[in-house]
Design a protein around this motif. Structure first.
Motif, PDB file in Angstrom:
ATOM      1  N   UNK A  91       1.016  -1.547   0.064  1.00 52.75           N
ATOM      2  CA  UNK A  91       0.205  -0.017  -0.127  1.00 52.75           C
ATOM      3  C   UNK A  91       0.494   1.190   0.504  1.00 52.75           C
ATOM      4  N   UNK A  92       2.014   1.030  -0.111  1.00 50.23           N
ATOM      5  CA  UNK A  92       3.057   2.285  -0.641  1.00 50.23           C
ATOM      6  C   UNK A  92       3.559   2.553  -1.863  1.00 50.23           C
ATOM      7  N   UNK A  93       2.430   3.006  -3.284  1.00 49.18           N
ATOM      8  CA  UNK A  93       2.884   2.990  -4.794  1.00 49.18           C
ATOM      9  C   UNK A  93       3.649   3.986  -4.833  1.00 49.18           C
ATOM     10  N   UNK A  94       4.116   3.808  -6.451  1.00 50.34           N
ATOM     11  CA  UNK A  94       4.941   5.388  -7.598  1.00 50.34           C
ATOM     12  C   UNK A  94       3.407   6.286  -7.984  1.00 50.34           C
ATOM     13  N   UNK A  95       3.978   7.456  -7.957  1.00 50.96           N
ATOM     14  CA  UNK A  95       2.893   7.657  -8.682  1.00 50.96           C
ATOM     15  C   UNK A  95       2.372   7.234  -9.895  1.00 50.96           C
ATOM     16  N   UNK A  96       3.682   6.840 -10.804  1.00 51.03           N
ATOM     17  CA  UNK A  96       3.075   6.341 -11.930  1.00 51.03           C
ATOM     18  C   UNK A  96       1.995   5.093 -12.002  1.00 51.03           C
ATOM     19  N   UNK A  97       2.736   3.964 -10.708  1.00 52.40           N
ATOM     20  CA  UNK A  97       1.347   3.300 -10.905  1.00 52.40           C
ATOM     21  C   UNK A  97      -0.004   3.861 -10.293  1.00 52.40           C
ATOM     22  N   UNK A  98       0.283   4.934  -9.479  1.00 52.31           N
ATOM     23  CA  UNK A  98      -1.307   5.884  -8.742  1.00 52.31           C
ATOM     24  C   UNK A  98      -2.336   6.078 -10.209  1.00 52.31           C
ATOM     25  N   UNK A  99      -1.361   6.668 -11.097  1.00 47.04           N
ATOM     26  CA  UNK A  99      -2.131   7.190 -12.552  1.00 47.04           C
ATOM     27  C   UNK A  99      -2.450   5.583 -13.562  1.00 47.04           C
ATOM     28  N   UNK A 100      -1.139   4.809 -13.421  1.00 49.16           N
ATOM     29  CA  UNK A 100      -2.293   3.656 -14.172  1.00 49.16           C
ATOM     30  C   UNK A 100      -3.919   3.191 -13.271  1.00 49.16           C
ATOM     31  N   UNK A 101      -3.715   3.502 -11.963  1.00 56.10           N
ATOM     32  CA  UNK A 101      -5.009   3.252 -12.070  1.00 56.10           C
ATOM     33  C   UNK A 101      -5.710   3.656 -12.042  1.00 56.10           C
ATOM     34  N   UNK A 102      -5.762   5.169 -12.241  1.00 55.60           N
ATOM     35  CA  UNK A 102      -6.885   5.652 -12.515  1.00 55.60           C
ATOM     36  C   UNK A 102      -7.150   6.299 -13.871  1.00 55.60           C
TER      37      UNK A 102
END
Length: 64
Positions: free
Chosen positions: A15-26
Motif C-alpha cells: 500500500x505504498x506505490x509510486x505516482x506512475x502506478x497511481x496514474x495507471x490505476x486511475x
C-alpha cells in the motif's frame, strides 16, 4: 484495470506505490467511483462501484 488487479498491486507494494502506478490505476479502471486525498494523514483513498475500498500512500519523487 479491474478491482481485484488493483487489490493485488496494492498488496504487493504494501500500500505504498509510486505516482506512475497511481496514474495507471486511475486511468485504466472504469470501476473507480471516488478518489480522495487526505492531507492530514498524507494518504489516498479509492472506492469502486463493486464495493472495494483502499487506503494507501504515494512515494515521494526520488524514493521511487
Amino acid at each position: 484495470m479491474y478491482s481485484h488487479e488493483i487489490e493485488e498491486k496494492l498488496k504487493s507494494e504494501n500500500y505504498y506505490i509510486d505516482s506512475d502506478t497511481y496514474s495507471n490505476i486511475c486511468y485504466t479502471s472504469q470501476q473507480i467511483s471516488r478518489v480522495k486525498y487526505d492531507p492530514f494523514n498524507n494518504d489516498y483513498n479509492i472506492w469502486t462501484n463493486d464495493n472495494y475500498h483502499w487506503t494507501f500512500k504515494i512515494k515521494p519523487r526520488g524514493e521511487e
